[in-house]
Design an enzyme around this catalytic site. Structure first.
Site, PDB file in Angstrom:
ATOM      1  N   ASP A  64       0.824  -1.203   0.000  1.00 31.09           N
ATOM      2  CA  ASP A  64       0.000   0.000   0.000  1.00 31.09           C
ATOM      3  C   ASP A  64       0.866   1.264   0.000  1.00 31.09           C
ATOM      4  O   ASP A  64       1.909   1.310   0.663  1.00 31.09           O
ATOM      5  CB  ASP A  64      -0.867  -0.034   1.274  1.00 31.09           C
ATOM      6  CG  ASP A  64      -1.827   1.136   1.364  1.00 31.09           C
ATOM      7  OD1 ASP A  64      -2.756   1.198   0.548  1.00 31.09           O
ATOM      8  OD2 ASP A  64      -1.637   2.000   2.253  1.00 31.09           O
TER       9      ASP A  64
ATOM     10  N   GLU B  47       1.614  -0.421  -4.917  1.00 27.73           N
ATOM     11  CA  GLU B  47       0.599   0.549  -5.316  1.00 27.73           C
ATOM     12  C   GLU B  47       1.271   1.896  -5.550  1.00 27.73           C
ATOM     13  O   GLU B  47       1.630   2.598  -4.599  1.00 27.73           O
ATOM     14  CB  GLU B  47      -0.480   0.689  -4.231  1.00 27.73           C
ATOM     15  CG  GLU B  47      -1.658   1.522  -4.715  1.00 27.73           C
ATOM     16  CD  GLU B  47      -2.106   2.616  -3.755  1.00 27.73           C
ATOM     17  OE1 GLU B  47      -3.136   3.249  -4.032  1.00 27.73           O
ATOM     18  OE2 GLU B  47      -1.430   2.867  -2.727  1.00 27.73           O
TER      19      GLU B  47
HETATM   20  C1  AAO Z   1      -9.190   8.605   5.975  1.00 29.38           C
HETATM   21  C2  AAO Z   1     -10.024   9.858   5.739  1.00 29.38           C
HETATM   22  C3  AAO Z   1      -9.138  11.083   5.722  1.00 29.38           C
HETATM   23  C4  AAO Z   1      -8.349  11.175   7.009  1.00 29.38           C
HETATM   24  C5  AAO Z   1      -7.565   9.888   7.207  1.00 29.38           C
HETATM   25  C6  AAO Z   1      -6.821   9.840   8.526  1.00 29.38           C
HETATM   26  O1  AAO Z   1     -10.719   9.710   4.501  1.00 29.38           O
HETATM   27  O2  AAO Z   1      -9.960  12.225   5.577  1.00 29.38           O
HETATM   28  O3  AAO Z   1      -7.473  12.254   6.969  1.00 29.38           O
HETATM   29  O4  AAO Z   1      -8.461   8.773   7.177  1.00 29.38           O
HETATM   30  O5  AAO Z   1      -7.689   9.952   9.595  1.00 29.38           O
HETATM   31  C7  AAO Z   1      -7.816   4.915   2.482  1.00 29.38           C
HETATM   32  C8  AAO Z   1      -8.848   5.964   2.085  1.00 29.38           C
HETATM   33  C9  AAO Z   1      -8.599   7.298   2.755  1.00 29.38           C
HETATM   34  C10 AAO Z   1      -8.467   7.114   4.262  1.00 29.38           C
HETATM   35  C11 AAO Z   1      -7.282   6.180   4.484  1.00 29.38           C
HETATM   36  C12 AAO Z   1      -6.992   5.920   5.950  1.00 29.38           C
HETATM   37  O6  AAO Z   1      -8.840   6.110   0.683  1.00 29.38           O
HETATM   38  O7  AAO Z   1      -9.715   8.149   2.485  1.00 29.38           O
HETATM   39  O8  AAO Z   1      -8.279   8.361   4.902  1.00 29.38           O
HETATM   40  O9  AAO Z   1      -7.611   4.900   3.880  1.00 29.38           O
HETATM   41  O10 AAO Z   1      -8.087   5.413   6.595  1.00 29.38           O
HETATM   42  C13 AAO Z   1      -3.110   8.718  -2.729  1.00 29.38           C
HETATM   43  C14 AAO Z   1      -2.010   7.705  -2.473  1.00 29.38           C
HETATM   44  C15 AAO Z   1      -2.488   6.270  -2.574  1.00 29.38           C
HETATM   45  C16 AAO Z   1      -3.764   6.044  -1.782  1.00 29.38           C
HETATM   46  C17 AAO Z   1      -4.801   7.037  -2.283  1.00 29.38           C
HETATM   47  C18 AAO Z   1      -6.131   6.884  -1.546  1.00 29.38           C
HETATM   48  O11 AAO Z   1      -0.924   7.921  -3.356  1.00 29.38           O
HETATM   49  O12 AAO Z   1      -1.456   5.445  -2.049  1.00 29.38           O
HETATM   50  O13 AAO Z   1      -4.309   8.370  -2.078  1.00 29.38           O
HETATM   51  N1  AAO Z   1      -4.229   4.657  -1.866  1.00 29.38           N
HETATM   52  C19 AAO Z   1      -3.936   3.691  -0.766  1.00 29.38           C
HETATM   53  C20 AAO Z   1      -5.102   2.757  -0.490  1.00 29.38           C
HETATM   54  C21 AAO Z   1      -6.234   3.512   0.146  1.00 29.38           C
HETATM   55  C22 AAO Z   1      -5.792   4.046   1.503  1.00 29.38           C
HETATM   56  C23 AAO Z   1      -4.369   4.451   1.564  1.00 29.38           C
HETATM   57  C24 AAO Z   1      -3.508   4.303   0.497  1.00 29.38           C
HETATM   58  C25 AAO Z   1      -3.829   4.848   2.863  1.00 29.38           C
HETATM   59  O14 AAO Z   1      -5.457   2.077  -1.654  1.00 29.38           O
HETATM   60  O15 AAO Z   1      -7.396   2.727   0.287  1.00 29.38           O
HETATM   61  O16 AAO Z   1      -6.586   5.207   1.842  1.00 29.38           O
HETATM   62  O17 AAO Z   1      -3.411   3.640   3.498  1.00 29.38           O
HETATM   63  C26 AAO Z   1      -3.233  12.082  -6.778  1.00 29.38           C
HETATM   64  C27 AAO Z   1      -1.972  11.303  -6.543  1.00 29.38           C
HETATM   65  C28 AAO Z   1      -2.220   9.958  -5.895  1.00 29.38           C
HETATM   66  C29 AAO Z   1      -3.110  10.128  -4.674  1.00 29.38           C
HETATM   67  C30 AAO Z   1      -4.421  10.807  -5.119  1.00 29.38           C
HETATM   68  C31 AAO Z   1      -5.414  10.979  -3.979  1.00 29.38           C
HETATM   69  O18 AAO Z   1      -3.965  11.520  -7.851  1.00 29.38           O
HETATM   70  O19 AAO Z   1      -1.310  11.088  -7.761  1.00 29.38           O
HETATM   71  O20 AAO Z   1      -0.989   9.405  -5.503  1.00 29.38           O
HETATM   72  O21 AAO Z   1      -3.400   8.830  -4.122  1.00 29.38           O
HETATM   73  O22 AAO Z   1      -4.086  12.080  -5.647  1.00 29.38           O
HETATM   74  O23 AAO Z   1      -4.885  11.806  -3.023  1.00 29.38           O
HETATM   75  C32 AAO Z   1      -5.840  13.153 -11.206  1.00 29.38           C
HETATM   76  C33 AAO Z   1      -4.333  12.909 -11.255  1.00 29.38           C
HETATM   77  C34 AAO Z   1      -3.938  11.913 -10.179  1.00 29.38           C
HETATM   78  C35 AAO Z   1      -4.389  12.433  -8.849  1.00 29.38           C
HETATM   79  C36 AAO Z   1      -5.883  12.572  -8.908  1.00 29.38           C
HETATM   80  C37 AAO Z   1      -6.512  13.030  -7.604  1.00 29.38           C
HETATM   81  O24 AAO Z   1      -6.560  11.985 -11.643  1.00 29.38           O
HETATM   82  O25 AAO Z   1      -3.981  12.442 -12.537  1.00 29.38           O
HETATM   83  O26 AAO Z   1      -2.538  11.658 -10.184  1.00 29.38           O
HETATM   84  O27 AAO Z   1      -6.253  13.492  -9.912  1.00 29.38           O
HETATM   85  O28 AAO Z   1      -6.050  14.320  -7.291  1.00 29.38           O
END
Ligand code: AAO
Length: 519
Positions: A212, A248
């Site tokens: 992850d 990932e």
């Molecule tokens: C939760 C709450 C938060 C709180 C946190 C802590 O929602 O509000 O602050 O708890 O209390 C999952 C959930 C999260 C959750 C987290 C922890 O999705 O909502 O937070 O559990 O409970 C990035 C990372 C990527 C990650 C993804 C979700 O790079 O690694 O965010 N995925 C993994 C898991 C996922 C998990 C976590 C990681 C954490 O699969 O399930 O989160 O363990 C850009 C970046 C990406 C980035 C995204 C989103 O993307 O490139 O790297 O992903 O933003 O932030 C266009 C662009 C594209 C961009 C996108 C969005 O499409 O081309 O690049 O726009 O801006």
């Protein structure tokens, strides 16, 4: 002997691209949020007989238990310790599941959350899945133990301590992702604790890991950790097998951190695949199926032997992570099945099938306000079992896409054509395409708004074949459409654009044997 020396010279991570699947199986299914007990039974009663190679399981480590909102699925991405009690079950149940799945040749891949612990606002107490005490404010996790020394805060240069700009690689790796307490992975102590966790799972029999948030960890730190992993258990895997690693990393282009930085360590998730395939099948922005002629590296994707591919994942099916609105999910069942058919028929990448649960979507301002809802569960938060209906689908809100005939049969198709090149491509310059895999399989897809009526060269041996999309080959007969291939490998195809599933797939194992009267 020579090979061993070479492996040593080129580093111990040699071989971590290999998922070690048994019996020529080729696909992973992500049983998102399933209980260990249900996964064990599913391996025995369904996954092994239908030819699935492995299961990606939800994080097994102890996590925070969030009550506002009520037990969201994402609480499992906030570790409290590496104890193995989670919403999916106890350590004993996990162990039993790994054993039973391995015994029927289905591998287990663990979703390893090692970049961080819980959110900085996670509070204090024992609201955690094993009831272990922690204090997020003091960064105290006594059950590992990790203390404030073990986190990156000193290194992060943003005022908020958060990742504020994905164009700054230091922020992305050293600051907090959505406030999650970021582990200092250059510290040997932190590495040792992570390695202990992963090695414990390896010794229990898992075949590898989805790592992850890999983008948020330095490849050098990951390399040290992966090098220290044990070989897989010789009870089920050949001596010297290294754990499979798939990382990932969301790389849709446009950010300085690129997927290729991680290729030396193992495979990487190819998010462009999910986003582009959705756009093509939806025919957005003038995309057409005929453009898939050079699908894969030709679309600027990573090399096929590095890629893990999927139509959707647990994040982008509900608007988390990245990929955008084009991503297809079970909510768009007709197009979804077509996209899954395409992915499983095409040779590019290692395929992962998503298996989801339903939730009540509630869109406001284009965003699903219920994107947090956890798996089907009882009032006390415990996850419900997955009941199987008489027609083999699942009940209680479990979608079980992997049990949909069209998807399950294409998983089998991919096993049959494994290793065969793409062949006999045909298209109508629009949204009707056909292609084969050597002389072992052939598929035809009609995503235009009119019928397809064509005689095509399939490359298959002559005979009668059962279409595995409209039916099944059953006791020598076929419950769906039948296809006649002549001795030169040519066959006539008709696919109405009104068909529930406007595509056909046949392969050498779906060939019908001659009826008894011709013997
Ligand atoms: C939760 C709450 C938060 C709180 C946190 C802590 O929602 O509000 O602050 O708890 O209390 C999952 C959930 C999260 C959750 C987290 C922890 O999705 O909502 O937070 O559990 O409970 C990035 C990372 C990527 C990650 C993804 C979700 O790079 O690694 O965010 N995925 C993994 C898991 C996922 C998990 C976590 C990681 C954490 O699969 O399930 O989160 O363990 C850009 C970046 C990406 C980035 C995204 C989103 O993307 O490139 O790297 O992903 O933003 O932030 C266009 C662009 C594209 C961009 C996108 C969005 O499409 O081309 O690049 O726009 O801006």
């Amino acid at each position: 002997m020579k090979l061993v020396v070479l492996a040593g010279l080129f580093g111990l991570t040699f071989g971590q691209n290999d998922p070690h699947m048994k019996h020529e199986r080729t696909s992973i299914v992500h049983l998102f949020e399933w209980r260990w007990e249900d996964i064990a039974t599913e391996c025995e009663r369904y996954l092994a007989p239908k030819g699935f190679g492995g299961v990606q399981i939800s994080p097994p480590s102890e996590s925070i238990v969030v009550t506002n909102p009520w037990q969201p699925w994402w609480q499992r991405y906030q570790p409290i310790s590496y104890n193995l009690c989670s919403r999916s079950g106890t350590e004993e149940e996990l162990k039993d599941m790994i054993t039973r799945c391995n015994n029927v040749g289905v591998n287990i891949y663990v979703d390893a959350v090692i970049n961080h612990m819980c959110g900085a606002g996670g509070g204090e107490g024992n609201h955690s899945s094993c009831g272990t005490y922690f204090n997020a404010h003091k960064k105290d996790f006594p059950s590992v133990p990790f203390s404030s020394w073990d986190f990156n805060d000193g290194k992060c240069k943003t005022a908020s301590g958060e990742i504020e700009n994905y164009n700054d690689i230091f922020q992305v790796r050293d600051c907090r992702l959505v406030s999650l307490l970021d582990l200092a992975m250059e510290k040997d102590y932190v590495r040792v604790k992570i390695v202990e966790y992963m090695n414990k799972l390896i010794d229990m029999g898992v075949a590898g890991f989805r790592v992850d948030a890999s983008k948020h960890m330095w490849p050098g730190d990951l390399s040290t950790i992966f090098d220290r992993l044990n070989n897989l258990s010789t009870r089920w895997f050949p001596t010297g097998s290294k754990p499979f690693i798939y990382q990932e990393v969301i790389d849709l282009g446009g950010e300085p951190i690129q997927a290729k930085e991680y290729f030396d360590l193992g495979r990487v998730t190819e998010f462009k695949y999910s986003s582009k395939l959705g756009a093509v099948v939806r025919k957005w922005k003038n995309e057409k199926l005929c453009y898939l002629k050079n699908w894969g590296e030709g679309w600027a994707f990573m090399p096929s032997d590095k890629a893990v591919v999927f139509v959707d994942n647990h994040d982008n099916q509900r608007g988390h992570g990245a990929g955008g609105a084009s991503v297809l999910t079970f909510w768009d069942a007709r197009l979804y099945k077509m996209a899954m058919g395409l992915m499983l028929a095409h040779p590019y990448g290692l395929t992962r099938v998503m298996s989801s649960y339903q939730w009540d979507r509630r869109f406001e301002n284009g965003k699903d306000q219920n994107d947090w809802i956890g798996p089907p569960s009882h009032g006390n938060g415990s996850t419900k079992a997955v009941p199987i209906n008489p027609d083999t689908t699942c009940g209680e809100g479990w979608v079980c896409e992997h049990r949909w005939r069209q998807i399950r049969n294409m998983v089998a198709f991919r096993n049959v054509v494994h290793g065969q090149p793409l062949s006999n491509w045909w298209d109508n310059s629009k949204n009707q395409i056909a292609f084969g895999r050597g002389s072992r399989g052939f598929t035809v897809i009609n995503n235009d708004d009119w019928n397809l009526s064509e005689t095509l060269n399939t490359g298959l041996p002559g005979g009668t074949y059962c279409d595995v999309i409209s039916g099944d080959k059953l006791s020598g007969g076929c419950t769906g459409k039948q296809l006649e291939v002549d001795k030169d490998g040519r066959a006539y195809f008709f696919i109405s654009n009104k068909d529930e599933d406007p595509f056909i797939a046949v392969h050498t194992d779906s060939k019908l044997s001659k009826s008894s009267c011709t013997l």
